[in-house]
Motif scaffolding. Structure first.
Motif, mmCIF file in Angstrom:
data_model
loop_
_atom_site.group_PDB
_atom_site.id
_atom_site.type_symbol
_atom_site.label_atom_id
_atom_site.label_comp_id
_atom_site.label_asym_id
_atom_site.label_seq_id
_atom_site.Cartn_x
_atom_site.Cartn_y
_atom_site.Cartn_z
ATOM 1 N N LYS A 176 0.614 -1.378 -0.026
ATOM 2 C CA LYS A 176 0.062 -0.105 -0.016
ATOM 3 C C LYS A 176 0.884 1.181 -0.089
ATOM 4 C CE LYS A 176 -3.827 0.287 2.651
ATOM 5 N NZ LYS A 176 -4.549 0.347 3.915
ATOM 6 N N MET A 177 1.939 1.177 0.839
ATOM 7 C CA MET A 177 2.790 2.367 0.753
ATOM 8 C C MET A 177 3.535 2.475 -0.489
ATOM 9 S SD MET A 177 6.133 3.208 3.482
ATOM 10 C CE MET A 177 5.178 2.318 4.893
ATOM 11 N N VAL A 178 3.956 1.409 -1.166
ATOM 12 C CA VAL A 178 4.654 1.785 -2.506
ATOM 13 C C VAL A 178 3.505 2.302 -3.496
ATOM 14 C CG1 VAL A 178 5.507 0.412 -4.366
ATOM 15 C CG2 VAL A 178 6.353 -0.055 -2.000
ATOM 16 N N ASP A 179 2.475 2.057 -3.419
ATOM 17 C CA ASP A 179 1.469 2.089 -4.283
ATOM 18 C C ASP A 179 1.066 3.534 -3.915
ATOM 19 O OD1 ASP A 179 0.808 -0.113 -5.542
ATOM 20 O OD2 ASP A 179 -1.008 -0.547 -4.210
ATOM 21 N N GLU A 180 0.993 4.288 -2.911
ATOM 22 C CA GLU A 180 1.042 5.552 -2.395
ATOM 23 C C GLU A 180 2.092 6.326 -2.970
ATOM 24 O OE1 GLU A 180 0.354 5.864 1.632
ATOM 25 O OE2 GLU A 180 -1.758 4.979 1.422
ATOM 26 N N ILE A 181 3.346 5.875 -2.863
ATOM 27 C CA ILE A 181 4.688 6.584 -3.422
ATOM 28 C C ILE A 181 4.245 6.700 -4.866
ATOM 29 C CG2 ILE A 181 7.131 6.433 -3.473
ATOM 30 C CD1 ILE A 181 7.306 5.188 -0.621
ATOM 31 N N CYS A 182 3.976 5.679 -5.407
ATOM 32 C CA CYS A 182 4.042 5.760 -7.048
ATOM 33 C C CYS A 182 2.810 6.600 -7.462
ATOM 34 C CB CYS A 182 3.828 4.326 -7.295
ATOM 35 S SG CYS A 182 5.139 3.235 -7.405
ATOM 36 N N ARG A 183 1.888 6.601 -6.708
ATOM 37 C CA ARG A 183 0.768 7.790 -7.040
ATOM 38 C C ARG A 183 1.458 9.022 -6.775
ATOM 39 N NH1 ARG A 183 -2.757 7.595 -2.865
ATOM 40 N NH2 ARG A 183 -1.906 9.371 -2.139
ATOM 41 N N ASP A 184 2.270 9.496 -5.621
ATOM 42 C CA ASP A 184 2.635 10.676 -5.330
ATOM 43 C C ASP A 184 3.790 11.274 -6.559
ATOM 44 O OD1 ASP A 184 1.025 10.852 -3.397
ATOM 45 O OD2 ASP A 184 2.698 10.325 -1.901
ATOM 46 N N ILE A 185 4.393 9.943 -6.875
ATOM 47 C CA ILE A 185 5.437 10.319 -8.093
ATOM 48 C C ILE A 185 4.817 10.665 -9.562
ATOM 49 C CG2 ILE A 185 7.226 9.224 -9.393
ATOM 50 C CD1 ILE A 185 8.220 7.747 -6.803
ATOM 51 N N ARG A 186 3.771 10.046 -9.653
ATOM 52 C CA ARG A 186 2.890 10.345 -10.986
ATOM 53 C C ARG A 186 2.370 11.846 -10.779
ATOM 54 N NH1 ARG A 186 1.590 4.814 -10.358
ATOM 55 N NH2 ARG A 186 -0.518 5.218 -9.344
ATOM 56 N N GLN A 187 1.962 12.342 -9.783
ATOM 57 C CA GLN A 187 1.233 13.656 -9.550
ATOM 58 C C GLN A 187 2.381 14.551 -9.649
ATOM 59 O OE1 GLN A 187 -0.402 13.328 -5.679
ATOM 60 N NE2 GLN A 187 -2.521 12.728 -6.609
ATOM 61 N N LEU A 188 3.768 14.347 -9.015
ATOM 62 C CA LEU A 188 4.861 14.963 -9.198
ATOM 63 C C LEU A 188 5.479 15.209 -10.754
ATOM 64 C CD1 LEU A 188 6.744 14.169 -6.077
ATOM 65 C CD2 LEU A 188 5.611 16.326 -6.537
ATOM 66 N N ALA A 191 3.449 14.793 -13.362
ATOM 67 C CA ALA A 191 2.418 15.525 -14.088
ATOM 68 C C ALA A 191 2.851 17.100 -13.737
ATOM 69 C CB ALA A 191 0.999 15.141 -13.798
ATOM 70 N N ALA A 192 3.007 17.549 -12.466
ATOM 71 C CA ALA A 192 3.220 18.892 -11.986
ATOM 72 C C ALA A 192 4.627 19.295 -12.672
ATOM 73 C CB ALA A 192 3.259 19.084 -10.541
ATOM 74 N N LYS A 193 5.390 18.542 -12.653
ATOM 75 C CA LYS A 193 6.810 18.979 -13.318
ATOM 76 C C LYS A 193 6.584 19.191 -14.945
ATOM 77 C CE LYS A 193 11.520 17.254 -14.720
ATOM 78 N NZ LYS A 193 12.275 16.160 -14.903
ATOM 79 N N LYS A 194 5.751 18.386 -15.503
ATOM 80 C CA LYS A 194 5.402 18.481 -17.159
ATOM 81 C C LYS A 194 4.639 19.926 -17.193
ATOM 82 C CE LYS A 194 3.108 16.463 -20.920
ATOM 83 N NZ LYS A 194 2.550 15.401 -21.347
ATOM 84 N N ASN A 195 3.603 20.107 -16.475
ATOM 85 C CA ASN A 195 2.833 21.247 -16.597
ATOM 86 C C ASN A 195 3.872 22.558 -16.075
ATOM 87 O OD1 ASN A 195 0.585 19.849 -16.997
ATOM 88 N ND2 ASN A 195 -0.138 19.836 -14.662
ATOM 89 N N LEU A 196 4.646 22.602 -15.302
ATOM 90 C CA LEU A 196 5.436 23.619 -14.842
ATOM 91 C C LEU A 196 6.683 23.706 -16.114
ATOM 92 C CD1 LEU A 196 6.624 25.568 -12.889
ATOM 93 C CD2 LEU A 196 7.793 24.022 -12.047
ATOM 94 N N GLU A 197 7.231 22.621 -16.327
ATOM 95 C CA GLU A 197 7.903 22.983 -17.720
ATOM 96 C C GLU A 197 7.189 23.554 -19.029
ATOM 97 O OE1 GLU A 197 9.377 19.068 -18.282
ATOM 98 O OE2 GLU A 197 11.094 19.254 -17.252
ATOM 99 N N THR A 198 6.026 23.195 -19.196
ATOM 100 C CA THR A 198 5.214 23.635 -20.472
ATOM 101 C C THR A 198 4.844 25.222 -20.149
ATOM 102 O OG1 THR A 198 4.032 21.494 -20.639
ATOM 103 C CG2 THR A 198 3.010 23.381 -21.546
#
Length: 161
Positions: A56-68, A70-77
Protein backbone atom coordinates in the motif's frame (compact mmCIF):
# COMPACT_ATOMS: atom_id res chain seq x y z
CA UNK A 1 10.17 -70.95 36.49
CA UNK A 2 9.02 -68.61 39.15
CA UNK A 3 12.26 -66.66 38.66
CA UNK A 4 11.48 -66.45 35.03
CA UNK A 5 7.95 -65.23 35.65
CA UNK A 6 9.27 -62.62 38.04
CA UNK A 7 11.83 -61.52 35.47
CA UNK A 8 9.13 -61.37 32.78
CA UNK A 9 6.86 -59.43 35.14
CA UNK A 10 9.71 -57.03 35.78
CA UNK A 11 10.43 -56.70 32.05
CA UNK A 12 6.74 -56.10 31.35
CA UNK A 13 6.56 -53.53 34.16
CA UNK A 14 9.66 -51.74 32.80
CA UNK A 15 8.25 -51.85 29.26
CA UNK A 16 4.90 -50.46 30.42
CA UNK A 17 6.65 -47.76 32.38
CA UNK A 18 8.87 -46.82 29.42
CA UNK A 19 5.78 -46.82 27.18
CA UNK A 20 4.00 -44.48 29.58
CA UNK A 21 7.00 -42.16 29.67
CA UNK A 22 7.25 -42.31 25.86
CA UNK A 23 3.52 -41.58 25.57
CA UNK A 24 3.87 -38.57 27.83
CA UNK A 25 6.90 -37.40 25.88
CA UNK A 26 5.00 -37.91 22.61
CA UNK A 27 2.03 -35.98 23.98
CA UNK A 28 4.37 -33.20 25.10
CA UNK A 29 6.06 -33.26 21.69
CA UNK A 30 2.70 -32.96 19.97
CA UNK A 31 1.74 -30.04 22.23
CA UNK A 32 5.11 -28.39 21.54
CA UNK A 33 4.51 -28.85 17.78
CA UNK A 34 1.03 -27.33 18.08
CA UNK A 35 2.47 -24.32 19.92
CA UNK A 36 5.28 -23.97 17.33
CA UNK A 37 2.76 -24.21 14.45
CA UNK A 38 0.55 -21.61 16.12
CA UNK A 39 3.52 -19.26 16.58
CA UNK A 40 4.60 -19.86 12.98
CA UNK A 41 1.07 -19.10 11.76
CA UNK A 42 1.03 -15.88 13.78
CA UNK A 43 4.41 -14.85 12.37
CA UNK A 44 3.27 -15.61 8.81
CA UNK A 45 0.07 -13.61 9.37
CA UNK A 46 2.14 -10.73 10.77
CA UNK A 47 4.54 -10.85 7.80
CA UNK A 48 1.61 -10.97 5.38
CA UNK A 49 0.08 -7.90 7.06
CA UNK A 50 3.38 -6.03 6.88
CA UNK A 51 3.75 -7.01 3.20
CA UNK A 52 0.28 -5.63 2.46
CA UNK A 53 1.12 -2.41 4.34
CA UNK A 54 4.36 -2.13 2.37
CA UNK A 55 2.53 -2.70 -0.90
CA UNK A 56 0.00 0.00 0.00
CA UNK A 57 2.85 2.38 0.86
CA UNK A 58 4.59 1.65 -2.45
CA UNK A 59 1.33 2.30 -4.31
CA UNK A 60 0.94 5.64 -2.51
CA UNK A 61 4.54 6.60 -3.28
CA UNK A 62 4.04 5.68 -6.95
CA UNK A 63 0.83 7.75 -7.05
CA UNK A 64 2.70 10.71 -5.52
CA UNK A 65 5.52 10.32 -8.05
CA UNK A 66 3.00 10.32 -10.93
CA UNK A 67 1.42 13.50 -9.54
CA UNK A 68 4.84 15.13 -9.22
CA UNK A 69 5.73 14.08 -12.77
CA UNK A 70 2.50 15.66 -14.04
CA UNK A 71 3.22 18.84 -12.05
CA UNK A 72 6.76 18.95 -13.43
CA UNK A 73 5.48 18.57 -16.99
CA UNK A 74 2.92 21.34 -16.43
CA UNK A 75 5.58 23.59 -14.94
CA UNK A 76 7.96 22.96 -17.84
CA UNK A 77 5.15 23.70 -20.32
CA UNK A 78 4.32 26.93 -18.48
CA UNK A 79 7.95 28.05 -18.39
CA UNK A 80 8.30 27.34 -22.11
CA UNK A 81 5.12 29.27 -22.86
CA UNK A 82 6.30 32.24 -20.76
CA UNK A 83 9.69 32.29 -22.50
CA UNK A 84 8.01 32.19 -25.90
CA UNK A 85 5.58 34.90 -24.84
CA UNK A 86 8.48 37.09 -23.78
CA UNK A 87 10.19 36.43 -27.12
CA UNK A 88 6.99 37.26 -29.00
CA UNK A 89 6.46 40.55 -27.16
CA UNK A 90 10.10 41.56 -27.65
CA UNK A 91 9.95 40.63 -31.33
CA UNK A 92 6.72 42.55 -31.88
CA UNK A 93 8.28 45.66 -30.34
CA UNK A 94 11.39 45.26 -32.51
CA UNK A 95 9.20 44.77 -35.60
CA UNK A 96 7.35 48.01 -34.86
CA UNK A 97 10.68 49.85 -34.52
CA UNK A 98 12.06 48.33 -37.73
CA UNK A 99 8.90 49.18 -39.65
CA UNK A 100 9.00 52.75 -38.36
CA UNK A 101 12.65 53.09 -39.40
CA UNK A 102 12.09 51.49 -42.83
CA UNK A 103 14.45 48.57 -42.13
CA UNK A 104 12.35 46.14 -44.15
CA UNK A 105 15.02 43.50 -44.76
CA UNK A 106 15.67 43.05 -41.03
CA UNK A 107 11.94 43.15 -40.37
CA UNK A 108 11.42 40.36 -42.91
CA UNK A 109 13.96 38.15 -41.14
CA UNK A 110 12.36 38.82 -37.77
CA UNK A 111 8.88 38.23 -39.20
CA UNK A 112 9.82 34.57 -39.84
CA UNK A 113 10.61 34.08 -36.17
CA UNK A 114 7.47 35.92 -35.11
CA UNK A 115 5.37 33.73 -37.40
CA UNK A 116 6.78 30.61 -35.78
CA UNK A 117 6.01 31.99 -32.35
CA UNK A 118 2.44 32.87 -33.32
CA UNK A 119 1.86 29.27 -34.40
CA UNK A 120 2.66 28.18 -30.84
CA UNK A 121 0.10 30.62 -29.41
CA UNK A 122 -2.78 29.77 -31.78
CA UNK A 123 -4.26 27.44 -29.14
CA UNK A 124 -4.26 30.29 -26.59
CA UNK A 125 -6.49 32.74 -28.47
CA UNK A 126 -9.13 32.55 -25.73
CA UNK A 127 -6.72 34.54 -23.58
CA UNK A 128 -7.38 38.23 -24.28
CA UNK A 129 -3.74 39.35 -24.12
CA UNK A 130 -2.60 36.58 -26.50
CA UNK A 131 -5.43 37.46 -28.87
CA UNK A 132 -4.30 41.11 -28.81
CA UNK A 133 -0.70 40.12 -29.54
CA UNK A 134 -1.69 37.91 -32.47
CA UNK A 135 -3.88 40.70 -33.87
CA UNK A 136 -0.95 43.07 -33.46
CA UNK A 137 1.25 40.71 -35.47
CA UNK A 138 -1.38 40.60 -38.25
CA UNK A 139 -1.58 44.39 -38.27
CA UNK A 140 2.22 44.72 -38.39
CA UNK A 141 2.33 42.28 -41.33
CA UNK A 142 -0.27 44.29 -43.20
CA UNK A 143 1.49 47.59 -42.41
CA UNK A 144 4.87 46.20 -43.51
CA UNK A 145 3.34 44.85 -46.71
CA UNK A 146 1.76 48.22 -47.43
CA UNK A 147 4.95 50.15 -46.62
CA UNK A 148 7.09 47.84 -48.76
CA UNK A 149 4.56 48.18 -51.59
CA UNK A 150 4.63 51.97 -51.28
CA UNK A 151 8.42 51.98 -51.18
CA UNK A 152 8.53 49.82 -54.34
CA UNK A 153 5.99 52.06 -56.08
CA UNK A 154 7.96 55.14 -55.03
CA UNK A 155 11.19 53.67 -56.39
CA UNK A 156 9.55 52.53 -59.65
CA UNK A 157 7.54 55.69 -60.28
CA UNK A 158 9.55 58.46 -58.74
CA UNK A 159 13.01 56.99 -58.72
CA UNK A 160 13.40 58.11 -55.14
CA UNK A 161 14.80 55.99 -52.40
Amino acid sequence: MEGRITALDRDIYVAIREQAVSGRQASQGIEDCKVAISELFNKITDIKGKAQDSEKMVDEICRDIRQLDAAKKNLETSITALKRLQMLITSINRLKDMAADGRFELAADLMGAVTQLTVFFEDYTRTPRIKELLQSVSEIKMNLRDEVWLACVCVCVCGCV
